[in-house]
Design a protein around this motif. Structure first.
Motif, PDB file in Angstrom:
ATOM      1  N   GLU A 131      11.117  79.479  55.222  1.00  0.00           N
ATOM      2  CA  GLU A 131      11.136  80.426  56.346  1.00  0.00           C
ATOM      3  C   GLU A 131      11.226  79.743  57.705  1.00  0.00           C
ATOM      4  O   GLU A 131      11.832  80.282  58.621  1.00  0.00           O
ATOM      5  CB  GLU A 131       9.895  81.329  56.303  1.00  0.00           C
ATOM      6  N   TRP A 217      19.676  77.282  66.047  1.00  0.00           N
ATOM      7  CA  TRP A 217      18.357  77.550  66.647  1.00  0.00           C
ATOM      8  C   TRP A 217      18.143  76.675  67.877  1.00  0.00           C
ATOM      9  O   TRP A 217      18.473  75.475  67.856  1.00  0.00           O
ATOM     10  CB  TRP A 217      17.234  77.255  65.632  1.00  0.00           C
ATOM     11  N   ARG A 290      23.842  83.533  65.082  1.00  0.00           N
ATOM     12  CA  ARG A 290      24.471  83.447  63.752  1.00  0.00           C
ATOM     13  C   ARG A 290      25.864  84.055  63.768  1.00  0.00           C
ATOM     14  O   ARG A 290      26.083  85.099  64.385  1.00  0.00           O
ATOM     15  CB  ARG A 290      23.625  84.177  62.704  1.00  0.00           C
ATOM     16  N   ALA A 358      21.316  86.404  56.323  1.00  0.00           N
ATOM     17  CA  ALA A 358      20.045  85.672  56.240  1.00  0.00           C
ATOM     18  C   ALA A 358      20.321  84.251  55.768  1.00  0.00           C
ATOM     19  O   ALA A 358      21.248  84.011  55.007  1.00  0.00           O
ATOM     20  CB  ALA A 358      19.098  86.366  55.272  1.00  0.00           C
ATOM     21  N   GLY A 359      19.493  83.325  56.208  1.00  0.00           N
ATOM     22  CA  GLY A 359      19.592  81.954  55.737  1.00  0.00           C
ATOM     23  C   GLY A 359      18.890  81.807  54.392  1.00  0.00           C
ATOM     24  O   GLY A 359      17.924  82.519  54.108  1.00  0.00           O
ATOM     25  N   HIS A 384      11.618  90.985  56.154  1.00  0.00           N
ATOM     26  CA  HIS A 384      10.752  90.262  57.088  1.00  0.00           C
ATOM     27  C   HIS A 384       9.766  91.236  57.731  1.00  0.00           C
ATOM     28  O   HIS A 384       9.358  91.057  58.883  1.00  0.00           O
ATOM     29  CB  HIS A 384      11.555  89.510  58.174  1.00  0.00           C
TER      30      HIS A 384
HETATM   31  C1  GLV Z   1      15.446  83.120  56.780  1.00  0.00           C
HETATM   32  O1  GLV Z   1      14.635  83.873  56.306  1.00  0.00           O
HETATM   33  C2  GLV Z   1      16.291  83.528  57.884  1.00  0.00           C
HETATM   34  O2  GLV Z   1      17.329  84.154  57.631  1.00  0.00           O
HETATM   35  O3  GLV Z   1      15.910  83.290  59.036  1.00  0.00           O
END
Ligand code: GLV
Ligand code: MN
Ligand code: MN
Length: 413
Positions: A131, A217, A290, A358-359, A384
């Protein structure tokens, strides 16, 4: 052997997800299991107990990644790997990550209970700190394992209270002795909730993403001047929070200004000294951008960065910016994605070719081996958050697709 009729045990999968959800359960039905916390330790302990009950070969590496291997008939062949993560957001849900680990566990339990031998070994994995909400960045366990991130750099990450990643890993007794270093993997499958609204809105049960958006980020530190709010005139203030507020709106406006497909978010902010009668002199906030197009995301950042500088100068504040983390967009293996769609059809589930916003650890894994993901719908597209939910029958469907994908890959050359 013909496996066509083979299915996972949906009830057992549900029981495992529910038992895991008790560790770090929040009053509103969600989950707080931050990476390397006491709750993370307890979840790991339970997971390891379950791996031992299946007689798997267990490896814990020096990043705390946990692997459980079920040997195949041909030890010289590289294994199939599947898993996800069991850490959560501060107020997360019961399914994000955990479903992928419990789904892979359910596949292994199904293989064991039917005495099914595979040519290749099958390895389940729980990656550390996917996370990135306690220790930034995200996907650190898989990042180090795949060679994308440096282990000692990861060890030195600190949480908001200044606790070091490595110290916390040692504290919970999960700094294993094996080096976190990749070994050959034939195929990596990650099963996950969609975390968005598309599958539900289109009435589909299974999603097969073509890949994952890039993740960029940044950490922004704005500094102004503190003062008593009463006697200090409005003119001439150096209010770090007001400067940050303007900047944050610029981030929010970015996708519209840029056009194309992208999202941009400020999710975390710390304001100092955070008193109602002191003009704030220090603010830290994060930026998350993103897109499928890395160049587009970079251009967006360049644009908003120069906005930040203009705002800071105009408001008499200084600004410091850190480029914390960049993961390029990750296209998955086209043949494997097709395989997921075909298996879904064979099993009678409606499916959709999609994309992941999502990552996931699959992002780093896709750089070292053929990779694909299996998505199931998130009710109301919510994730989330504590109300994150997925129908149990959909959880079972996704695990069945994973079962057959693993079986195919584990029995091929
Ligand atoms: C991981 O949960 C993300 O997509 O930031
Ligand atoms: Mn996840
Ligand atoms: Mn998540």
């Amino acid at each position: 052997m013909d496996f066509k009729g083979l299915r996972v045990n949906g009830k057992r999968l549900q029981d495992s997800v529910e038992e895991m959800a008790e560790i770090g359960a929040t009053p509103n039905g969600g989950m707080q299991r931050l990476a390397l916390s006491e709750e993370d330790k307890r979840a790991r302990d339970l997971f390891v107990r379950w791996l031992k009950a299946l007689n798997l070969e267990i490896i814990i590496d020096d990043m705390g990644n946990i692997f459980g291997n079920r040997p195949g008939r041909a030890p010289g062949l590289s294994p199939i790997m599947s898993g996800s993560h069991m850490d959560s957001q501060p107020k997360g849900g019961r399914f994000d990550g955990v479903l992928g680990v419990m789904g892979a566990l359910e596949v292994l339990r199904t293989l064991c209970e039917h005495d099914i031998e595979t040519e290749r070994s099958v390895t389940i994995v729980n990656w550390t700190n996917e996370e990135g909400s306690r220790f930034a960045p995200a996907m650190v366990g898989s990042g180090v394992w795949t060679g994308a991130l440096d282990r000692d750099w990861a060890y030195d990450r600190t949480d908001i209270n200044g606790r070091r990643f490595e110290d916390e890993l040692i504290r919970i007794s999960y700094q294993g002795s094996a080096p976190a270093r990749k070994w050959p993997v034939h195929v990596y499958y990650e099963y996950h909730i969609e975390q968005g609204p598309i599958l539900e809105s289109q009435g589909k049960t299974i999603g097969a993403p073509k890949g994952i958006l890039c993740l960029h980020w940044y950490d922004v530190y704005v500094e102004g001047e503190a003062n008593q709010v009463g006697p200090t005139p409005m003119a001439g203030r150096h209010d770090a929070l007001c400067a940050s507020a303007e900047m944050i709106l610029k981030v929010n406006e970015l996708p519209q200004r840029m056009g194309g497909n992208m999202v941009a978010t400020v999710g975390e902010i710390q304001n100092y000294p955070n008193s109602r009668n002191i003009i704030p002199d220090k603010v830290h906030f994060t930026v998350d951008i993103r897109s499928w197009d890395d160049g587009h995301a970079r251009k967006a950042w360049d644009m908003v960065r120069s906005d930040f500088e203009e705002i800071a100068a105009r408001r008499g504040c200084s600004i410091k910016i850190e480029e914390t983390w960049r993961v390029e967009h990750s296209p998955f293996d086209v043949k494997l994605v097709q395989r997921i769609l075909e298996i879904a059809e064979e099993l009678g589930y409606e499916s959709l070719h999609t994309v992941s916003g999502a990552g996931h650890d699959a992002s780093y894994m896709s750089r070292v081996c053929p990779t694909a993901m299996i998505f199931v719908p998130s009710i109301g597209g919510r994730s989330h958050v504590e109300v994150e939910d997925t129908a149990w029958e959909d959880c079972e469907a996704g695990a069945n697709v994973l079962l057959h994908a693993v079986l195919q890959s584990a029995n091929e050359e």
